[in-house]
Scaffold this motif. Sequence first.
Motif, mmCIF file in Angstrom:
data_model
loop_
_atom_site.group_PDB
_atom_site.id
_atom_site.type_symbol
_atom_site.label_atom_id
_atom_site.label_comp_id
_atom_site.label_asym_id
_atom_site.label_seq_id
_atom_site.Cartn_x
_atom_site.Cartn_y
_atom_site.Cartn_z
ATOM 1 N N ARG A 123 21.409 -40.425 -4.694
ATOM 2 C CA ARG A 123 22.328 -39.299 -4.854
ATOM 3 C C ARG A 123 23.366 -39.329 -3.736
ATOM 4 O O ARG A 123 23.018 -39.241 -2.559
ATOM 5 N N PHE A 124 24.619 -39.472 -4.113
ATOM 6 C CA PHE A 124 25.686 -39.446 -3.122
ATOM 7 C C PHE A 124 26.800 -38.529 -3.600
ATOM 8 O O PHE A 124 26.957 -38.280 -4.796
ATOM 9 N N SER A 125 27.556 -38.033 -2.640
ATOM 10 C CA SER A 125 28.645 -37.107 -2.943
ATOM 11 C C SER A 125 29.918 -37.583 -2.268
ATOM 12 O O SER A 125 29.910 -37.980 -1.103
ATOM 13 N N TRP A 126 31.025 -37.536 -3.013
ATOM 14 C CA TRP A 126 32.339 -37.769 -2.409
ATOM 15 C C TRP A 126 32.760 -36.519 -1.662
ATOM 16 O O TRP A 126 32.511 -35.391 -2.104
ATOM 17 N N CYS A 127 33.407 -36.702 -0.522
ATOM 18 C CA CYS A 127 33.859 -35.593 0.320
ATOM 19 C C CYS A 127 35.333 -35.794 0.634
ATOM 20 O O CYS A 127 35.786 -36.919 0.855
ATOM 21 N N SER A 128 36.077 -34.697 0.695
ATOM 22 C CA SER A 128 37.486 -34.785 1.071
ATOM 23 C C SER A 128 37.939 -33.466 1.667
ATOM 24 O O SER A 128 37.273 -32.439 1.516
ATOM 25 N N ASP A 129 39.054 -33.503 2.350
ATOM 26 C CA ASP A 129 39.634 -32.296 2.940
ATOM 27 C C ASP A 129 40.473 -31.604 1.882
ATOM 28 O O ASP A 129 41.655 -31.896 1.711
ATOM 29 N N PRO A 131 40.590 -30.492 -2.438
ATOM 30 C CA PRO A 131 40.246 -31.210 -3.672
ATOM 31 C C PRO A 131 41.230 -32.312 -4.040
ATOM 32 O O PRO A 131 41.011 -33.056 -4.993
ATOM 33 N N TYR A 132 42.317 -32.444 -3.290
ATOM 34 C CA TYR A 132 43.481 -33.212 -3.736
ATOM 35 C C TYR A 132 43.225 -34.706 -3.916
ATOM 36 O O TYR A 132 43.780 -35.329 -4.820
ATOM 37 N N ASP A 133 42.399 -35.299 -3.058
ATOM 38 C CA ASP A 133 42.264 -36.755 -3.054
ATOM 39 C C ASP A 133 41.741 -37.289 -4.384
ATOM 40 O O ASP A 133 42.275 -38.273 -4.911
ATOM 41 N N VAL A 134 40.720 -36.645 -4.936
ATOM 42 C CA VAL A 134 40.198 -37.072 -6.235
ATOM 43 C C VAL A 134 40.883 -36.323 -7.361
ATOM 44 O O VAL A 134 41.357 -36.922 -8.332
ATOM 45 N N TRP A 152 31.296 -43.616 -11.323
ATOM 46 C CA TRP A 152 30.797 -43.315 -9.982
ATOM 47 C C TRP A 152 31.808 -42.544 -9.131
ATOM 48 O O TRP A 152 31.516 -42.170 -8.008
ATOM 49 N N LEU A 153 32.993 -42.269 -9.708
ATOM 50 C CA LEU A 153 33.999 -41.489 -8.988
ATOM 51 C C LEU A 153 34.396 -40.244 -9.778
ATOM 52 O O LEU A 153 35.292 -39.512 -9.400
ATOM 53 N N LYS A 154 33.684 -39.969 -10.880
ATOM 54 C CA LYS A 154 34.064 -38.886 -11.781
ATOM 55 C C LYS A 154 33.506 -37.531 -11.408
ATOM 56 O O LYS A 154 34.001 -36.516 -11.858
ATOM 57 N N GLY A 155 32.453 -37.486 -10.629
ATOM 58 C CA GLY A 155 31.753 -36.232 -10.396
ATOM 59 C C GLY A 155 32.516 -35.240 -9.545
ATOM 60 O O GLY A 155 33.586 -35.533 -9.005
ATOM 61 N N ASP A 156 31.961 -34.050 -9.440
ATOM 62 C CA ASP A 156 32.527 -33.030 -8.570
ATOM 63 C C ASP A 156 32.432 -33.489 -7.116
ATOM 64 O O ASP A 156 31.644 -34.362 -6.780
ATOM 65 N N VAL A 157 33.248 -32.874 -6.242
ATOM 66 C CA VAL A 157 33.321 -33.327 -4.856
ATOM 67 C C VAL A 157 32.954 -32.200 -3.894
ATOM 68 O O VAL A 157 33.000 -31.018 -4.230
ATOM 69 N N LEU A 158 32.584 -32.605 -2.701
ATOM 70 C CA LEU A 158 32.379 -31.660 -1.608
ATOM 71 C C LEU A 158 33.715 -31.465 -0.907
ATOM 72 O O LEU A 158 34.212 -32.360 -0.230
ATOM 73 N N ASP A 159 34.317 -30.301 -1.127
ATOM 74 C CA ASP A 159 35.565 -29.935 -0.459
ATOM 75 C C ASP A 159 35.184 -29.415 0.928
ATOM 76 O O ASP A 159 34.709 -28.288 1.069
ATOM 77 N N VAL A 160 35.385 -30.257 1.927
ATOM 78 C CA VAL A 160 34.965 -29.918 3.290
ATOM 79 C C VAL A 160 35.766 -28.743 3.816
ATOM 80 O O VAL A 160 35.245 -27.869 4.521
ATOM 81 N N ASN A 161 37.035 -28.691 3.476
ATOM 82 C CA ASN A 161 37.888 -27.579 3.895
ATOM 83 C C ASN A 161 37.308 -26.252 3.412
ATOM 84 O O ASN A 161 37.190 -25.289 4.172
ATOM 85 N N LYS A 162 36.931 -26.187 2.144
ATOM 86 C CA LYS A 162 36.356 -24.963 1.575
ATOM 87 C C LYS A 162 35.038 -24.619 2.251
ATOM 88 O O LYS A 162 34.788 -23.450 2.575
ATOM 89 N N MET A 163 34.194 -25.622 2.468
ATOM 90 C CA MET A 163 32.895 -25.378 3.091
ATOM 91 C C MET A 163 33.056 -24.789 4.493
ATOM 92 O O MET A 163 32.404 -23.786 4.842
ATOM 93 N N ASN A 236 31.143 -28.757 -4.283
ATOM 94 C CA ASN A 236 31.524 -27.353 -4.469
ATOM 95 C C ASN A 236 32.850 -27.201 -5.217
ATOM 96 O O ASN A 236 33.360 -26.093 -5.341
ATOM 97 N N THR A 237 33.407 -28.308 -5.716
ATOM 98 C CA THR A 237 34.706 -28.267 -6.382
ATOM 99 C C THR A 237 34.687 -29.143 -7.628
ATOM 100 O O THR A 237 34.377 -30.335 -7.547
ATOM 101 N N HIS A 238 35.024 -28.545 -8.761
ATOM 102 C CA HIS A 238 35.030 -29.268 -10.033
ATOM 103 C C HIS A 238 36.251 -30.176 -10.140
ATOM 104 O O HIS A 238 37.356 -29.801 -9.760
ATOM 105 N N ILE A 239 36.029 -31.378 -10.651
ATOM 106 C CA ILE A 239 37.111 -32.330 -10.866
ATOM 107 C C ILE A 239 37.248 -32.595 -12.363
ATOM 108 O O ILE A 239 36.258 -32.923 -13.038
ATOM 109 N N ASP A 240 38.462 -32.447 -12.879
ATOM 110 C CA ASP A 240 38.736 -32.710 -14.290
ATOM 111 C C ASP A 240 39.402 -34.074 -14.412
ATOM 112 O O ASP A 240 40.592 -34.220 -14.104
ATOM 113 N N PRO A 241 38.669 -35.111 -14.866
ATOM 114 C CA PRO A 241 39.263 -36.448 -14.962
ATOM 115 C C PRO A 241 40.324 -36.555 -16.035
ATOM 116 O O PRO A 241 41.068 -37.547 -16.080
#
Length: 258
Positions: A123-129, A131-134, A152-163, A236-241
């Motif tokens: 289980r891994f999570s993408w993280c960014s400052d 939601p913009y990067d993904v 492997w890049l489609k899932g929701d992301v951890l928005d570090v800024n929001k956290m 914590n942030t939904h990504i719509d591919p």
Amino acid sequence: MPNGQEEAEYKQLYDAFLVLDVEGTCEHGSSFDYPNEIIEFPVCLMKWKDDKDRRELEVVDEFRSFVKPSWRPTLTKFCTELTGINQAQVDNAPSFTQVLESVFHFLVKHGLLDEKSRNPLSRFSWCSDGPYDVRDFVVKQCFISKIEIPTWLKGDVLDVNKMVTDWYISQNYQGKKMRAMLGRHPHRPSLNINNQLRVLGLPGFQGRNHSGIDDARNIARIVSECARRRMHLQPNTHIDPNRRWSWMGSYGQILLQN
């Protein structure tokens, strides 16, 4: 020491974190509606020092590649000054599809993906400052490159800024004010990377602002501190591919003059 109930609350469910901070083509005054092309794709891979305890995260490896843009291959002066990326670096870089394949093999090397099935092995999570990067850059670039976003890049992301912002609000507001600030309050604090480092009591930004790899390294420092403070690290942030912009035509066509 926390009791058993608190231990369950703080249990970290993800095995690894991939901190991503891309840089993209831009023009002075352009917004996130612009058809940016990714020109730097850096990743900091973070894992737990003690997988059982899961209290301390560290960067175990990095991936970085410049990317050759195809729609507008010549960088603007504004873009070069902002990112520090020069024309020769992108001219000699691989295409975005080639970079994604290199990222895939980077994840395989570290046991996150199966090479044959391309399915996750942990289980891994993408993280960014933010939601913009993904949400914006990757989705746009895959459209321009006429490819599907890898699973492997489609899932929701951890928005570090929001956290970090939510944590900061919880430390500085109470009751109804706190609940309002945790929503879309017009005066909700806006914490950039520098301010996140400050409110977490960390030394200031290290490196060059808007260098993708330096931004990713500093975000990784923030994620590590959040783990140390026992914040729950999860998407914590939904990504719509399938998100689309007005300039998108069909089959990667950009409805703007080149």
